[in-house]
Design a protein around this motif. Structure first.
Motif, PDB file in Angstrom:
ATOM      1  N   GLN A 104      -6.077  -1.014   2.656  1.00 43.08           N
ATOM      2  CA  GLN A 104      -5.214  -0.742   3.825  1.00 43.08           C
ATOM      3  C   GLN A 104      -5.804   0.403   4.639  1.00 43.08           C
ATOM      4  O   GLN A 104      -6.137   1.453   4.100  1.00 43.08           O
ATOM      5  CB  GLN A 104      -3.800  -0.385   3.345  1.00 43.08           C
ATOM      6  N   THR A 163      -2.613  -0.981   9.208  1.00 38.09           N
ATOM      7  CA  THR A 163      -1.207  -0.601   9.395  1.00 38.09           C
ATOM      8  C   THR A 163      -1.030  -0.020  10.792  1.00 38.09           C
ATOM      9  O   THR A 163      -1.738   0.917  11.179  1.00 38.09           O
ATOM     10  CB  THR A 163      -0.779   0.420   8.318  1.00 38.09           C
ATOM     11  N   GLY A 210       9.441   0.098   4.947  1.00 43.15           N
ATOM     12  CA  GLY A 210      10.500   0.495   4.018  1.00 43.15           C
ATOM     13  C   GLY A 210      11.457   1.504   4.643  1.00 43.15           C
ATOM     14  O   GLY A 210      12.052   2.330   3.938  1.00 43.15           O
ATOM     15  N   PRO A 221       0.828  -1.218   0.000  1.00 44.01           N
ATOM     16  CA  PRO A 221       0.000   0.000   0.000  1.00 44.01           C
ATOM     17  C   PRO A 221       0.856   1.259   0.000  1.00 44.01           C
ATOM     18  O   PRO A 221       1.795   1.366   0.784  1.00 44.01           O
ATOM     19  CB  PRO A 221      -0.781  -0.108   1.315  1.00 44.01           C
ATOM     20  N   GLY A 236       0.360   5.633  -0.390  1.00 40.71           N
ATOM     21  CA  GLY A 236      -0.525   6.774  -0.580  1.00 40.71           C
ATOM     22  C   GLY A 236      -0.086   7.597  -1.772  1.00 40.71           C
ATOM     23  O   GLY A 236       1.108   7.682  -2.077  1.00 40.71           O
ATOM     24  N   SER A 290      -3.980   2.092  -0.397  1.00 42.83           N
ATOM     25  CA  SER A 290      -3.836   2.876   0.840  1.00 42.83           C
ATOM     26  C   SER A 290      -5.090   3.685   1.145  1.00 42.83           C
ATOM     27  O   SER A 290      -5.789   4.151   0.238  1.00 42.83           O
ATOM     28  CB  SER A 290      -2.648   3.825   0.668  1.00 42.83           C
ATOM     29  N   GLY A 304       7.093  -2.078  -2.553  1.00 40.35           N
ATOM     30  CA  GLY A 304       6.521  -0.735  -2.549  1.00 40.35           C
ATOM     31  C   GLY A 304       7.164   0.148  -3.597  1.00 40.35           C
ATOM     32  O   GLY A 304       6.744   0.178  -4.759  1.00 40.35           O
ATOM     33  N   ARG A 305       8.241   0.838  -3.206  1.00 37.76           N
ATOM     34  CA  ARG A 305       8.888   1.817  -4.100  1.00 37.76           C
ATOM     35  C   ARG A 305       9.145   1.293  -5.513  1.00 37.76           C
ATOM     36  O   ARG A 305       9.000   2.052  -6.475  1.00 37.76           O
ATOM     37  CB  ARG A 305      10.196   2.294  -3.494  1.00 37.76           C
ATOM     38  N   GLY A 354      12.482  -3.456   1.341  1.00 38.77           N
ATOM     39  CA  GLY A 354      13.830  -3.599   0.786  1.00 38.77           C
ATOM     40  C   GLY A 354      13.971  -4.584  -0.347  1.00 38.77           C
ATOM     41  O   GLY A 354      15.078  -4.775  -0.854  1.00 38.77           O
ATOM     42  N   TYR A 382      -5.674   3.209   7.678  1.00 34.05           N
ATOM     43  CA  TYR A 382      -5.064   4.079   8.689  1.00 34.05           C
ATOM     44  C   TYR A 382      -6.214   4.668   9.465  1.00 34.05           C
ATOM     45  O   TYR A 382      -7.222   5.067   8.858  1.00 34.05           O
ATOM     46  CB  TYR A 382      -4.336   5.251   8.031  1.00 34.05           C
ATOM     47  N   ARG A 405      14.200  -5.731  -3.916  1.00 33.45           N
ATOM     48  CA  ARG A 405      14.478  -4.989  -5.146  1.00 33.45           C
ATOM     49  C   ARG A 405      14.658  -5.891  -6.362  1.00 33.45           C
ATOM     50  O   ARG A 405      14.967  -5.419  -7.450  1.00 33.45           O
ATOM     51  CB  ARG A 405      15.757  -4.127  -4.986  1.00 33.45           C
ATOM     52  N   ASP A 453       7.373  -7.207   3.536  1.00 38.10           N
ATOM     53  CA  ASP A 453       7.945  -6.194   2.636  1.00 38.10           C
ATOM     54  C   ASP A 453       9.059  -5.443   3.338  1.00 38.10           C
ATOM     55  O   ASP A 453       9.294  -5.627   4.531  1.00 38.10           O
ATOM     56  CB  ASP A 453       6.896  -5.237   2.048  1.00 38.10           C
ATOM     57  N   LYS A 495      -0.259  -4.948   9.592  1.00 39.27           N
ATOM     58  CA  LYS A 495       0.991  -4.588   8.905  1.00 39.27           C
ATOM     59  C   LYS A 495       1.895  -3.706   9.776  1.00 39.27           C
ATOM     60  O   LYS A 495       1.415  -2.767  10.407  1.00 39.27           O
ATOM     61  CB  LYS A 495       0.659  -3.821   7.620  1.00 39.27           C
TER      62      LYS A 495
HETATM   63  C1  FMN Z   1       5.522   6.687  -1.311  1.00 34.41           C
HETATM   64  C2  FMN Z   1       5.133   5.679  -0.250  1.00 34.41           C
HETATM   65  C3  FMN Z   1       3.914   5.795   0.380  1.00 34.41           C
HETATM   66  C4  FMN Z   1       3.537   4.841   1.336  1.00 34.41           C
HETATM   67  N1  FMN Z   1       2.282   4.925   1.880  1.00 34.41           N
HETATM   68  C5  FMN Z   1       1.875   3.941   2.701  1.00 34.41           C
HETATM   69  C6  FMN Z   1       0.537   3.908   3.159  1.00 34.41           C
HETATM   70  O1  FMN Z   1      -0.267   4.769   2.822  1.00 34.41           O
HETATM   71  N2  FMN Z   1       0.167   2.882   3.975  1.00 34.41           N
HETATM   72  C7  FMN Z   1       1.045   1.889   4.369  1.00 34.41           C
HETATM   73  O2  FMN Z   1       0.660   0.979   5.108  1.00 34.41           O
HETATM   74  N3  FMN Z   1       2.313   1.895   3.935  1.00 34.41           N
HETATM   75  C8  FMN Z   1       2.738   2.871   3.101  1.00 34.41           C
HETATM   76  N4  FMN Z   1       4.014   2.848   2.618  1.00 34.41           N
HETATM   77  C9  FMN Z   1       4.919   1.729   2.996  1.00 34.41           C
HETATM   78  C10 FMN Z   1       4.758   0.557   2.031  1.00 34.41           C
HETATM   79  O3  FMN Z   1       3.519  -0.057   2.155  1.00 34.41           O
HETATM   80  C11 FMN Z   1       5.814  -0.517   2.263  1.00 34.41           C
HETATM   81  O4  FMN Z   1       5.764  -0.942   3.598  1.00 34.41           O
HETATM   82  C12 FMN Z   1       7.229  -0.085   1.927  1.00 34.41           C
HETATM   83  O5  FMN Z   1       7.265   0.764   0.799  1.00 34.41           O
HETATM   84  C13 FMN Z   1       8.046  -1.343   1.654  1.00 34.41           C
HETATM   85  O6  FMN Z   1       9.358  -1.062   1.399  1.00 34.41           O
HETATM   86  P1  FMN Z   1       9.976  -0.967  -0.088  1.00 34.41           P
HETATM   87  O7  FMN Z   1       9.537   0.371  -0.621  1.00 34.41           O
HETATM   88  O8  FMN Z   1      11.414  -1.031   0.201  1.00 34.41           O
HETATM   89  O9  FMN Z   1       9.451  -2.113  -0.892  1.00 34.41           O
HETATM   90  C14 FMN Z   1       4.419   3.791   1.682  1.00 34.41           C
HETATM   91  C15 FMN Z   1       5.659   3.699   1.039  1.00 34.41           C
HETATM   92  C16 FMN Z   1       6.021   4.622   0.072  1.00 34.41           C
HETATM   93  C17 FMN Z   1       7.333   4.463  -0.616  1.00 34.41           C
END
Ligand code: FMN
Length: 401
Positions: free
Chosen positions: A128, A156, A277, A78, A80, A107, A330-331, A309, A130, A311, A307, A252
């Motif tokens: 997801q 979360t 992340g 998820p 945002g 999200s 995610g990213r 890291g 919040y 890649r 999740d 989460k």
């Molecule tokens: C731009 C961005 C926005 C995020 N927004 C949320 C969110 O709204 N809700 C949530 O549970 N996690 C959010 N996350 C965390 C991701 O769900 C995830 O845990 C994380 O990106 C995983 O790491 P990775 O980017 O290394 O894969 C966000 C991450 C990023 C990069």
């Protein structure tokens, strides 16, 4: 698309195509960003043991979770405001979820609604949650997700407060946006991103009322407040949520085996091991280091999602070997979209799927459930190549202005 051969290719391209404020919002993490740096490096350090002379031509990447069969063992974490990566990202992710039959976590702070995403992803959207201003408001969103036909809810819990993200603070990143001279220059030097975003509509949180519009009673609505405390969520709320939500309930942001056991005992159907992340507690341990401990505490059979890291495809396989049933990224999805829109997302799906399949061949398995803890070598001395794409020191590079 032939120019993109790994995640770092996407990341570098996204870095030039996106305004700095947007790229940094996606790429950045909490504080000094040691947490996110550590996530990636701890995964890269893990060594896998190849096995030979097994017939591995019939490799099958399907993965069940919650009695649903997905075509691949990974999904979209998820995030945002994904459309900030590139206009239309939500739609691109939904199309990928539909085509590849993978879960897409939406999200609470998304800029496309749960109803639209359920439709566009052909039912593969998980919601997801919040909980901000009030618990009741959170439960209303849960009812909305249920009414939209959503089957899996992710609560979360690792954002009791939003952590300071230094890059965002330096760049003046705020929701809703405020455009001062610094931001103006940044946007002016990325006209394509600005044109696409204006053309498709500036993203705004779809699950919150628009604060610029008057409500029926004439008052102004309270919109999404990113800075608002989310600290109200506690064990009692989890019980209430369990009572209210009839579908699969996932929690989460868990790193402690004790918390994991308690969450399971409060009725959750799965635990999602993650340190966001590295975007929350900069000093948190890498999520991958906690995964085997949580698996050990819960024993076999209880669903674990992971999740933080990942890649590449080998990273997905490592997480599965260490006890995950399903892996999220995610990213990487936002780098892919930022670099090349929908085509980028689909190319990344192709790359990841291929990498997983090739890794399975090297490990001598045809099915993902044949990947075992013993594939991971413990106590290996490992030297990471400092010149490998993605191993670069993000901190040094990102603070060169
Ligand atoms: C731009 C961005 C926005 C995020 N927004 C949320 C969110 O709204 N809700 C949530 O549970 N996690 C959010 N996350 C965390 C991701 O769900 C995830 O845990 C994380 O990106 C995983 O790491 P990775 O980017 O290394 O894969 C966000 C991450 C990023 C990069």
């Amino acid at each position: 698309m032939s120019r993109f051969h790994n995640l770092e290719d996407f990341r570098q391209r996204a870095k030039t195509r996106l305004p700095k404020i947007m790229f940094d919002f996606i790429d950045g993490a909490a504080g000094g960003e040691n947490g996110s740096y550590n996530n990636y490096h701890c995964i890269e350090r893990i060594r896998l043991l190849p096995r030979v002379l097994n017939n591995v031509v019939e490799r099958d990447l399907t993965k069940p979770i919650f009695e649903e069969e997905f075509k691949l063992p990974f999904g979209i974490a998820p995030m945002g405001m994904c459309d900030l990566a590139w206009a239309g990202t939500d739609q691109a992710l939904a199309a990928a979820a539909a085509q590849y039959q993978i879960p897409l976590c939406l999200s609470t702070a998304a800029s496309t609604s749960i109803e639209q995403m359920m439709d566009a992803s052909e039912g593969n959207t998980w919601f997801q949650l919040y909980v901000g201003s009030s618990l009741e408001e959170g439960l209303e969103k849960v009812r909305r997700a249920a009414a939209a036909g959503c089957r899996t809810l992710i609560l979360t819990v690792d954002v009791p407060e939003v952590a300071p993200r230094w890059r965002d603070l330096h760049n003046g990143f705020k929701v809703p946006f405020r455009i001062g001279p610094k931001q103006f220059m940044d946007f002016a030097s990325h006209p394509r991103w600005v044109a696409e975003t204006l053309w498709k509509g500036i993203p705004r949180p779809a699950h919150f009322p628009d604060p610029n519009k008057r409500q029926k009673d004439g008052t102004k609505a309270k919109g999404f407040n990113r800075e608002e405390t989310r600290g109200k969520v506690d064990w009692n709320f989890l019980l209430r949520l369990r009572d209210e939500w009839k579908g699969n309930l996932v929690v989460k942001g868990v790193l402690s085996p004790e918390d994991a056991l308690q969450i399971r005992d409060h009725g959750a159907d799965a635990i999602y091991v993650s340190n966001h992340g590295g975007r929350q507690l900069d000093s948190a341990p890498s999520a991958i280091s906690r995964l085997p401990l949580i698996r050990e505490a819960l024993g076999k059979g209880y669903p674990l999602i992971f999740d933080s890291g990942i890649r590449n495809g080998e990273g997905v396989v490592k997480a599965l070997a260490l006890g995950a049933d399903f892996v999220m990224l995610g990213r990487p999805f936002l780098y892919a979209s930022g670099a090349a829109g929908k085509k980028g997302v689909f190319r990344m799906m192709e790359l990841l799927s291929n990498e997983i399949s090739l890794c399975m061949a090297q490990l001598g398995v045809n099915h993902l459930d044949q990947i075992e803890r013993s594939s991971v070598l413990d106590n290996e001395t490992v030297f990471l190549n400092p010149q490998s794409p993605g191993t670069e020191d993000h901190l040094t590079k990102n603070y060169e202005n």
